[in-house]
Design an enzyme around this catalytic site. Structure first.
Site, mmCIF file in Angstrom:
data_model
loop_
_atom_site.group_PDB
_atom_site.id
_atom_site.type_symbol
_atom_site.label_atom_id
_atom_site.label_comp_id
_atom_site.label_asym_id
_atom_site.label_seq_id
_atom_site.Cartn_x
_atom_site.Cartn_y
_atom_site.Cartn_z
ATOM 1 N N ARG A 106 -7.175 1.046 6.829
ATOM 2 C CA ARG A 106 -7.166 1.385 5.410
ATOM 3 C C ARG A 106 -8.138 0.532 4.604
ATOM 4 O O ARG A 106 -8.614 0.964 3.564
ATOM 5 C CB ARG A 106 -5.751 1.215 4.829
ATOM 6 C CG ARG A 106 -4.701 1.944 5.601
ATOM 7 C CD ARG A 106 -4.012 3.114 5.005
ATOM 8 N NE ARG A 106 -4.079 3.418 3.623
ATOM 9 C CZ ARG A 106 -3.186 4.208 3.023
ATOM 10 N NH1 ARG A 106 -2.136 4.656 3.695
ATOM 11 N NH2 ARG A 106 -3.318 4.552 1.790
ATOM 12 N N ILE A 155 7.902 -4.558 8.635
ATOM 13 C CA ILE A 155 7.785 -4.025 7.275
ATOM 14 C C ILE A 155 7.547 -2.543 7.459
ATOM 15 O O ILE A 155 6.477 -2.109 7.898
ATOM 16 C CB ILE A 155 6.666 -4.700 6.473
ATOM 17 C CG1 ILE A 155 7.008 -6.173 6.246
ATOM 18 C CG2 ILE A 155 6.469 -3.989 5.126
ATOM 19 C CD1 ILE A 155 5.950 -6.954 5.474
ATOM 20 N N TYR A 177 -1.779 -9.664 5.523
ATOM 21 C CA TYR A 177 -1.548 -8.249 5.849
ATOM 22 C C TYR A 177 -2.840 -7.648 6.376
ATOM 23 O O TYR A 177 -3.812 -7.487 5.631
ATOM 24 C CB TYR A 177 -1.051 -7.514 4.602
ATOM 25 C CG TYR A 177 -0.802 -6.030 4.744
ATOM 26 C CD1 TYR A 177 -0.752 -5.397 5.980
ATOM 27 C CD2 TYR A 177 -0.601 -5.254 3.603
ATOM 28 C CE1 TYR A 177 -0.519 -4.036 6.087
ATOM 29 C CE2 TYR A 177 -0.369 -3.893 3.697
ATOM 30 C CZ TYR A 177 -0.322 -3.290 4.938
ATOM 31 O OH TYR A 177 -0.090 -1.932 5.029
ATOM 32 N N THR A 199 0.827 -1.216 0.000
ATOM 33 C CA THR A 199 0.000 0.000 0.000
ATOM 34 C C THR A 199 0.857 1.260 0.000
ATOM 35 O O THR A 199 0.460 2.282 -0.562
ATOM 36 C CB THR A 199 -0.964 -0.001 1.203
ATOM 37 O OG1 THR A 199 -0.234 -0.312 2.395
ATOM 38 C CG2 THR A 199 -2.061 -1.039 1.028
ATOM 39 N N LYS A 242 1.408 -9.683 8.786
ATOM 40 C CA LYS A 242 1.857 -8.314 9.048
ATOM 41 C C LYS A 242 0.715 -7.609 9.760
ATOM 42 O O LYS A 242 -0.362 -7.425 9.192
ATOM 43 C CB LYS A 242 2.208 -7.596 7.748
ATOM 44 C CG LYS A 242 2.551 -6.110 7.944
ATOM 45 C CD LYS A 242 2.708 -5.384 6.615
ATOM 46 C CE LYS A 242 2.912 -3.896 6.833
ATOM 47 N NZ LYS A 242 2.989 -3.131 5.545
ATOM 48 N N TYR A 269 -12.679 -2.323 0.927
ATOM 49 C CA TYR A 269 -13.966 -1.755 0.527
ATOM 50 C C TYR A 269 -15.137 -2.722 0.615
ATOM 51 O O TYR A 269 -16.182 -2.389 1.161
ATOM 52 C CB TYR A 269 -13.926 -1.154 -0.890
ATOM 53 C CG TYR A 269 -15.229 -0.462 -1.255
ATOM 54 C CD1 TYR A 269 -15.545 0.775 -0.725
ATOM 55 C CD2 TYR A 269 -16.164 -1.080 -2.079
ATOM 56 C CE1 TYR A 269 -16.754 1.394 -1.017
ATOM 57 C CE2 TYR A 269 -17.375 -0.478 -2.369
ATOM 58 C CZ TYR A 269 -17.656 0.757 -1.844
ATOM 59 O OH TYR A 269 -18.853 1.358 -2.131
#
Length: 298
Positions: free
Chosen positions: A142, A207, A137, A47, A166, A111
């Site tokens: 987000r 990360i 992840y 991202t 993550k 979304y």
């Protein structure tokens, strides 16, 4: 720990642009700089790499460049290969495998807000489509979608190549919960401000966004923690607090790309709309905080 886990200090690479196209020469230089400064793996088109606004061809080109630059080095490529459509995520995962990536990082579908059952089936389909390591992840702030601890553990126990997650939820409690119930699962920090707490709780790497700017310091922090030298690791984490915070004064990757432009690491301060340059006030704040750090160039 097995499953060919990709761990250690890893960088969520930014994607530099020039005239609204990927600046491939700059991108290769940025990756080489990571290699030269002790990073264990690079993560193209996560991202932070503005993957949501890249075309599929651009996405794949970034993975190819990373694989080529890291060839014949010890630095691994953990390719961003996520999507909110499972068939697209499978396609990206298979491409990453075919071009030589060492593993994939797959963000939770954004979304469309799948159920936990939907998340399980999504990730199972991705994992079954490739034979390289897969890192889940979780970044609910987000994506609007949270991978539950139980779902992550079920996937880890069911799919041989899913080796960890993550975690970028910002919840230390969730990190403790995960390792308390499945200590063999690899936990990777996705929040620079809490890298040290996650590593000291048993995390196996980071990360990092900040390591685009300071790969040497993030590498040292991570390796000291993995060596159980927690005192020095905490000192480094504390030193990085101000830069870690300012790099999220606006939506990622706006601040980190701005910082890299100020440092002379990227020539053009370009974003893909709807992302845009920071406000004048935040630009000045980023510039001021950067004076506290020794940023290595090329």
């Amino acid at each position: 720990m097995d499953k060919n886990a990709i761990i250690g200090a890893m960088t969520a690479l930014v994607t530099p642009f020039k005239n609204n196209k990927i600046d491939e020469q700059c991108y290769a230089k940025l990756i080489q700089r990571q290699i030269d400064n002790g990073i264990n793996a690079v993560v193209p088109v996560g991202t932070t790499g503005e993957s949501a606004t890249l075309t599929h061809d651009e996405h794949k080109a970034c993975i190819e460049i990373a694989v080529e630059v890291c060839k014949n080095t010890k630095v691994k490529v953990l390719a961003g290969a996520g999507s909110n459509a499972t068939h697209e995520a499978v396609d990206l995962a298979q491409f990453a495998r075919d071009c030589g990536a060492d593993g994939i990082l797959s963000v939770a579908p954004y979304y469309n807000k799948p159920t936990q059952k939907g998340l399980y089936e999504h990730y199972k389909a991705i994992a079954m489509s490739v034979d390289i390591p897969v890192l889940l992840y979780n970044v609910p702030g987000r994506t609007g979608c949270d991978i539950a601890t139980e779902t992550a553990i079920d996937l880890f126990r069911t799919c041989e190549n899913i080796y960890g997650i993550k975690e970028a939820s910002g919840s230390i409690d969730k990190c403790v919960d995960l390792l308390a119930h499945e200590p063999k699962m690899v936990l990777i920090s996705g929040e620079d401000a809490i890298n040290y707490p996650i590593l000291s709780n048993g995390g196996k790497g980071v990360i990092s966004v900040t390591s685009n700017l300071l790969p040497d310091r993030i590498s040292m922090l991570t390796h000291r923690a993995l060596e159980e030298n927690y005192k020095e690791a905490k000192q480094i984490n504390d030193e990085l607090y101000n830069i870690n915070k300012i790099l999220f004064c606006e939506s990622n990757p706006i601040p980190i790309k701005t910082a890299m432009h100020i440092a002379g690491l990227i020539e053009n301060l370009e974003f893909r709309l709807p992302l845009c340059p920071p406000s004048k006030e935040n630009y000045a704040k980023i510039q001021e905080v950067m004076k506290q750090y020794n940023i290595k160039g090329f």
